[in-house]
Motif scaffolding. Structure first.
Motif, short mmCIF file in Angstrom:
data_model
loop_
_atom_site.label_atom_id
_atom_site.label_comp_id
_atom_site.label_asym_id
_atom_site.label_seq_id
_atom_site.Cartn_x
_atom_site.Cartn_y
_atom_site.Cartn_z
N GLY A 289 12.89 0.43 15.69
CA GLY A 289 13.68 1.56 16.16
C GLY A 289 15.04 1.69 15.52
O GLY A 289 15.83 2.58 15.86
N GLN A 290 15.37 0.80 14.56
CA GLN A 290 16.68 0.88 13.89
C GLN A 290 16.70 1.97 12.83
O GLN A 290 17.76 2.46 12.46
N ARG A 291 15.50 2.33 12.33
CA ARG A 291 15.42 3.38 11.31
C ARG A 291 14.75 4.61 11.93
O ARG A 291 13.68 4.49 12.53
N ARG A 292 15.37 5.78 11.80
CA ARG A 292 14.82 7.00 12.38
C ARG A 292 13.58 7.43 11.59
O ARG A 292 13.60 7.43 10.36
N PRO A 293 12.49 7.78 12.25
CA PRO A 293 11.28 8.19 11.53
C PRO A 293 11.52 9.45 10.70
O PRO A 293 12.26 10.33 11.12
N SER A 294 10.93 9.50 9.53
CA SER A 294 11.00 10.71 8.70
C SER A 294 9.63 10.94 8.07
O SER A 294 8.80 10.03 8.01
N LEU A 295 9.41 12.16 7.59
CA LEU A 295 8.11 12.50 7.00
C LEU A 295 7.76 11.61 5.83
O LEU A 295 6.62 11.17 5.70
N GLU A 296 8.74 11.34 4.96
CA GLU A 296 8.41 10.59 3.75
C GLU A 296 8.05 9.14 4.06
O GLU A 296 7.42 8.46 3.25
N LEU A 297 8.42 8.66 5.26
CA LEU A 297 8.00 7.33 5.69
C LEU A 297 6.66 7.39 6.43
O LEU A 297 5.79 6.56 6.21
N LEU A 298 6.52 8.38 7.31
CA LEU A 298 5.32 8.43 8.16
C LEU A 298 4.06 8.84 7.41
O LEU A 298 2.97 8.37 7.72
N LEU A 299 4.19 9.73 6.43
CA LEU A 299 3.01 10.23 5.73
C LEU A 299 2.26 9.10 5.01
O LEU A 299 1.05 8.95 5.20
N PRO A 300 2.94 8.25 4.20
CA PRO A 300 2.21 7.14 3.55
C PRO A 300 1.65 6.15 4.57
O PRO A 300 0.58 5.58 4.35
N ILE A 301 2.36 5.91 5.68
CA ILE A 301 1.88 4.95 6.68
C ILE A 301 0.62 5.50 7.36
O ILE A 301 -0.36 4.77 7.57
N ALA A 302 0.64 6.80 7.69
CA ALA A 302 -0.54 7.43 8.31
C ALA A 302 -1.74 7.32 7.37
O ALA A 302 -2.86 7.03 7.79
N ARG A 303 -1.50 7.56 6.07
CA ARG A 303 -2.59 7.45 5.08
C ARG A 303 -3.11 6.02 5.02
O ARG A 303 -4.32 5.79 4.96
N VAL B 55 0.82 -1.21 0.00
CA VAL B 55 0.00 0.00 0.00
C VAL B 55 0.86 1.27 0.00
O VAL B 55 0.56 2.24 -0.69
N THR B 56 1.95 1.24 0.77
CA THR B 56 2.74 2.46 0.95
C THR B 56 3.89 2.59 -0.04
O THR B 56 4.42 3.69 -0.24
N GLY B 57 4.31 1.46 -0.64
CA GLY B 57 5.48 1.52 -1.53
C GLY B 57 6.79 1.54 -0.77
O GLY B 57 7.85 1.75 -1.35
N ILE B 58 6.73 1.33 0.55
CA ILE B 58 7.94 1.28 1.38
C ILE B 58 8.32 -0.18 1.58
O ILE B 58 7.46 -1.02 1.84
N SER B 59 9.59 -0.52 1.44
CA SER B 59 10.00 -1.93 1.52
C SER B 59 9.72 -2.52 2.90
O SER B 59 9.71 -1.81 3.91
N LYS B 60 9.52 -3.85 2.91
CA LYS B 60 9.25 -4.55 4.17
C LYS B 60 10.41 -4.36 5.15
O LYS B 60 10.20 -4.17 6.34
N SER B 61 11.64 -4.39 4.65
CA SER B 61 12.79 -4.27 5.55
C SER B 61 12.84 -2.89 6.19
O SER B 61 13.14 -2.76 7.38
N THR B 62 12.49 -1.84 5.41
CA THR B 62 12.47 -0.48 5.98
C THR B 62 11.37 -0.36 7.03
O THR B 62 11.58 0.21 8.11
N LEU B 63 10.19 -0.91 6.72
CA LEU B 63 9.08 -0.87 7.69
C LEU B 63 9.46 -1.60 8.98
O LEU B 63 9.18 -1.12 10.08
N SER B 64 10.10 -2.76 8.83
CA SER B 64 10.50 -3.55 9.99
C SER B 64 11.52 -2.80 10.84
O SER B 64 11.43 -2.76 12.07
N ARG B 65 12.51 -2.15 10.18
CA ARG B 65 13.54 -1.40 10.90
C ARG B 65 12.93 -0.16 11.57
O ARG B 65 13.36 0.24 12.65
N LEU B 66 11.91 0.42 10.94
CA LEU B 66 11.24 1.58 11.52
C LEU B 66 10.51 1.17 12.80
O LEU B 66 10.61 1.84 13.83
N GLU B 67 9.82 0.01 12.77
CA GLU B 67 9.08 -0.46 13.93
C GLU B 67 10.00 -0.88 15.07
O GLU B 67 9.66 -0.76 16.25
#
Length: 210
Positions: free
Chosen positions: A60-74, A46-58
């Motif tokens: 805490g290995q990946r720092r949150p950024s707008l371009e990641l959070l905006l599609p996830i919020a949508r 749905v978001t076009g963000i890779s599974k590995s990036t999403l996993s690292r974001l959840e």
């Protein structure tokens, strides 16, 4: 000596509060996703963000950024400020209190000095008479609720919930209520040269002529 160490501790508490806010984003994302019974694979599609990036974001290995959070919020249909807002339970010594700015209620969501600053703003219905201003910086606005009228140089736009705008604040600009109802907005503001790096921008529409 004591005074120096006190100011040093005070700046550390600011840094710690920001770190606490950012560290809460990953667990919050995982909690929202699992509550909705959405898999990482489905969210990735749905978001076009890779599974590995999403996993690292959840995790805490990946720092949150707008371009990641905006599609996830949508994708989750969750207000963006719920993902990045300060947790309700935090350091009691650091209180983030709302303040009034140009008759708007402004709640700071970040505490770090310099860099990008995030705010939630509640714009009253009576703020409907444009008074464009200019200043150094770069701003990104995201409408949470209501209809925002944005006057930017020669443009006169109306943005609804989920729509965003970014602009150089050296251009004459003003924003307020488009329909005499209160508006809730998420604002990110940076000094000149700092951009938000939003790759996908929703369409805006004219406010019936400018």
């Amino acid at each position: 000596m004591d005074e120096d160490s006190h100011s040093h501790d005070h700046s550390h508490s600011h840094d710690a509060s920001l770190a606490d806010v950012l560290s809460e984003v990953g667990p919050r994302l995982r909690r929202i996703r699992t509550q909705r019974e959405v898999t990482l694979t489905a969210l990735s599609e749905v978001t076009g963000i890779s599974k590995s990036t999403l996993s690292r974001l959840e995790s805490g290995q990946r720092r949150p950024s707008l371009e990641l959070l905006l599609p996830i919020a949508r994708a989750h249909q969750v207000p963006l400020d719920e993902l990045i807002g300060a947790p309700e339970v935090g350091d009691p010594r650091v209180r983030i209190a709302p303040r009034r700015v140009h008759d708007m209620t402004v709640l700071p969501l970040t505490r770090q000095p310099g860099g990008l600053q995030a705010y939630k703003m509640v714009i009253p219905s009576r703020r409907n008479d444009p008074e464009p201003r200019t200043h150094e910086g770069y701003e990104w606005l995201y409408v949470l609720a209501g209809k925002l009228r944005l006057v930017l140089a020669d443009h006169d736009l109306v943005l609804g919930p989920g729509e965003a705008a970014e602009f150089d604040t050296r251009l004459p600009h003003w924003f307020g209520s488009a329909d005499d109802q209160p508006v809730e907005v998420l604002s990110l503001f940076g000094s000149q040269g700092e951009r938000m790096h939003v790759r996908a921008k929703p369409r805006t529409r004219d406010a019936g002529g400018s």
